[in-house]
Design a protein around this motif. Structure first.
Motif, PDB file in Angstrom:
ATOM      1  N   LEU A 161       1.841  12.946   2.960  1.00 36.00           N
ATOM      2  CA  LEU A 161       1.757  11.284   2.971  1.00 36.00           C
ATOM      3  C   LEU A 161       1.726  10.747   4.402  1.00 36.00           C
ATOM      4  O   LEU A 161       0.951   9.879   5.152  1.00 36.00           O
ATOM      5  CB  LEU A 161       2.744  10.810   2.103  1.00 36.00           C
TER       6      LEU A 161
ATOM      7  N   GLU B 178       2.521   6.249  -7.212  1.00 37.56           N
ATOM      8  CA  GLU B 178       1.507   7.213  -7.691  1.00 37.56           C
ATOM      9  C   GLU B 178       1.865   8.616  -7.725  1.00 37.56           C
ATOM     10  O   GLU B 178       1.677   9.381  -8.514  1.00 37.56           O
ATOM     11  CB  GLU B 178       0.166   6.911  -7.212  1.00 37.56           C
ATOM     12  N   VAL B 179       2.270   8.962  -6.355  1.00 39.44           N
ATOM     13  CA  VAL B 179       2.670  10.563  -6.271  1.00 39.44           C
ATOM     14  C   VAL B 179       3.644  10.682  -6.889  1.00 39.44           C
ATOM     15  O   VAL B 179       3.917  11.933  -7.750  1.00 39.44           O
ATOM     16  CB  VAL B 179       2.887  10.602  -4.688  1.00 39.44           C
TER      17      VAL B 179
ATOM     18  N   PHE C  18       4.025   1.736  -0.875  1.00 35.87           N
ATOM     19  CA  PHE C  18       4.646   1.716  -2.030  1.00 35.87           C
ATOM     20  C   PHE C  18       3.819   2.215  -3.260  1.00 35.87           C
ATOM     21  O   PHE C  18       4.106   2.830  -3.918  1.00 35.87           O
ATOM     22  CB  PHE C  18       5.299   0.185  -2.711  1.00 35.87           C
ATOM     23  N   GLY C  19       2.477   1.804  -3.235  1.00 39.31           N
ATOM     24  CA  GLY C  19       1.681   2.383  -4.396  1.00 39.31           C
ATOM     25  C   GLY C  19       1.379   3.568  -4.417  1.00 39.31           C
ATOM     26  O   GLY C  19       1.479   4.341  -5.283  1.00 39.31           O
ATOM     27  N   MET C  20       1.278   4.184  -2.914  1.00 34.08           N
ATOM     28  CA  MET C  20       1.025   5.630  -2.514  1.00 34.08           C
ATOM     29  C   MET C  20       2.234   6.436  -3.161  1.00 34.08           C
ATOM     30  O   MET C  20       2.210   7.408  -3.895  1.00 34.08           O
ATOM     31  CB  MET C  20       1.103   5.595  -1.171  1.00 34.08           C
TER      32      MET C  20
ATOM     33  N   ALA D  49       0.948  -1.230   0.138  1.00 28.73           N
ATOM     34  CA  ALA D  49       0.004  -0.067  -0.229  1.00 28.73           C
ATOM     35  C   ALA D  49       0.622   1.261   0.109  1.00 28.73           C
ATOM     36  O   ALA D  49       0.899   2.150  -0.789  1.00 28.73           O
ATOM     37  CB  ALA D  49      -0.867   0.083   1.203  1.00 28.73           C
TER      38      ALA D  49
END
Lengths: 206, 206, 206, 206
Positions: free
Chosen positions: D191, D167-168, D162-164, D160
DNA sequence: TATGAATGAGAATTCATTCAT
DNA sequence: GATGAATGAATTCTCATTCAT
């Protein structure tokens, strides 16, 4: 009236095969470009790949297709009641006449079969094997009927005779001008003298 | 004390030729890479170009060099006082024994001479012509001495006999295992029966 | 009675879109062939070009069509009077449940949206923007209602949450077997713990 | 004084890798041409194939090489005695600062990792796994030390987060101008608020 | 001489797109 | 509208040859 699809497809495939025979005969497989075959066939480069998997497949297909045709003509021609000797003569003649009537094809088969010796051995070559079988059949039959000597292995004789024919055809095919039927008849006669009667003038003395 | 330069040059050139014969025999001219020849010879890729103009020249040089060697051995061996028939037998044997004693070379010559049929014809091929001349000389001499029939063209017979030998050698060379001298002797015997005495049991009847 | 043309057109278009989603999901846009999409849709290659300008257009159309459907479902589902927190949970769940109920579509969107990051950004992407807007709307509303902290930029949070969901969905979609609803519920629960309550055990101390 | 061979080889390999990162980042793997990479690197097309097996290998090599570098920097930076929370913050910052200090690389990794989701998964991806492991190590340690909640699966949290970040970073990287360090610091702060303290103002009430 | 890294021309093959039927 | 055979532009990769060291 649209031509039947199969007809059209077959035509194009055949045109490509004919072009391949011609171009491969002229330049040899490795020096021939797929684009040259396409140009000769009057199709786009990509079209070739609709009918053949790749350049190798084109070579093999052309070879097999043509050998099939040759084999079936031979089979027809030789299924006579004539004595083995006459049929062997006919075989010699038909082999060499290819250089007269289908020079491209003669050159293609003579040169490519050699060029691809390994290539064709590796991928098997049933049509060529069939060709040799026809020849061997003649020898064996002649031996059985008492026309040909029995103290030789038909398999070896077959190879030897094929080698002879092949080499002579190579010289015909590589010469500047297409030979005439008369010239071929002369060659056939010469070969017969050698392999049927033998070179020795006085065989018993040998 | 460094070895004389000529010696060293000659050695390296020879190593490259030997490597070329081996690699071309194994993979065929077009599938063989110059770098494979270099690796087999234990030299750098670029070194090959110090001794040969290009890949074609390497092929031709290898072929001519080996044919020269073969021709000189043949000449030595055949300049005897033996009767033509015996010398022809000896020629057959020497041709096929190459498959026993120098398999790479036999394969190289058999396959490459075919693969490069046009190629080698076009660029002339004096050494191969010389080989055929030796064979033709035997035929002609035999004809003159009354051993061989005179009603055949020696040139054609030469081609025919060469084709026979070449094709038989091809089968020897492409078979899994190297043939023995005995096997070769058997083949020679078979070929003699065909071309010296002839296949016909009753020649006069033909 | 033939079906109304519009109906038939719509059907075929839809079949092509469904096929595109499936094939693009399986192989990726660049590795998928137009002819594979056609085969999957049961139409001729050329037919695709009656409905879509080109392969790119097919990708964009498929993406927009599916995103529209997703957006409308989301809008319906979320226009309740439930508190923002519950709706955010529902959003999480609906996002991930796509992997359960429409695996192809989930894979298509997850993988293609990434594969075509630039591609899709360049050609704008209103449907994806709308999707993010729905999510952002939830955040903003939550902030306004005092459920969510106000010291964060809703736009950034939206991106962060989407990234989270997207990455988690990617793992679901790339795993051997389709996840169950229970598994998805577990994932949703985990994500909530992280982003709603935070990872810190003792936030005040931080 | 000739440069050591290894040095020279390494330089050229590195130049090609750098060119690949740049060109792949700019155009995406499938739209990038090998010849563009060669031109960017200032070498001939063929030279690329002296260092990499094919275009795929170039992609994978570039990815692995760069990820190795990132991983080792991360490892160095994070092997401190600082509390897990601070190290997680540092991880966030380092991840996003790539967009500031190596924009090409940031874009390459963000876009290509996605573009090649399937591709890269299939061929395994140890360097990326290592990256995730570093992140997971921080989570686990934080959980063990009582800084982070223990009722979440570290593996899922890792994905999760890493995905954040990913994407950022994508948004940073796709924006017209390179972000400043200050902007990145702001993003990191945002974040943290979300994932460390949580979005909820009143967690206990949830 | 010898090396072998670098070159780049050249060729096979693919596949999105077209268009005659 | 629908088809699918044909097209040919475009691209990867190979390998004979060169040349700086």
């Amino acid at each position: 009236m649209t031509p039947p699809k199969d007809r059209s497809r077959t035509d194009k495939r055949e045109r490509i095969l004919a072009a391949a025979v011609k171009v491969f005969a002229e330049r040899g497989f490795y020096n021939a470009k797929v684009s040259q075959v396409a140009a000769e066939a009057g199709v786009a480069d990509g079209t070739i790949y609709l009918y053949f998997k790749n350049k190798d497949d084109l070579l093999i297909s052309a070879f097999e297709d043509r050998m099939s045709w040759i084999n079936s003509r031979l089979t027809n021609e030789l299924e006579t009641r004539q004595p083995p000797v006459d049929r062997l003569r006919r075989f010699f003649a038909m082999h060499l006449l290819l250089a007269v009537h289908s020079r491209d094809l003669a050159e293609f088969i003579t040169v490519e079969l050699r060029q691809s010796a390994r290539f064709i051995k590796e991928y098997k070559n049933p049509k060529f094997a069939e060709y040799l079988n026809i020849l061997r059949g003649l020898i064996v039959e002649g031996q059985q009927q008492g026309a040909f000597r029995r103290d030789v292995d038909a398999r070896i004789v077959t190879r030897a005779l094929f080698g002879m024919l092949d080499e002579v055809m190579l010289t015909l095919v590589l010469s500047r001008k297409t030979p005439t039927e008369e010239q071929v008849a002369f060659y056939v006669d010469q070969l017969e003298k050698v392999v049927l009667q033998g070179l020795l003038l006085n065989p018993d003395a040998s």
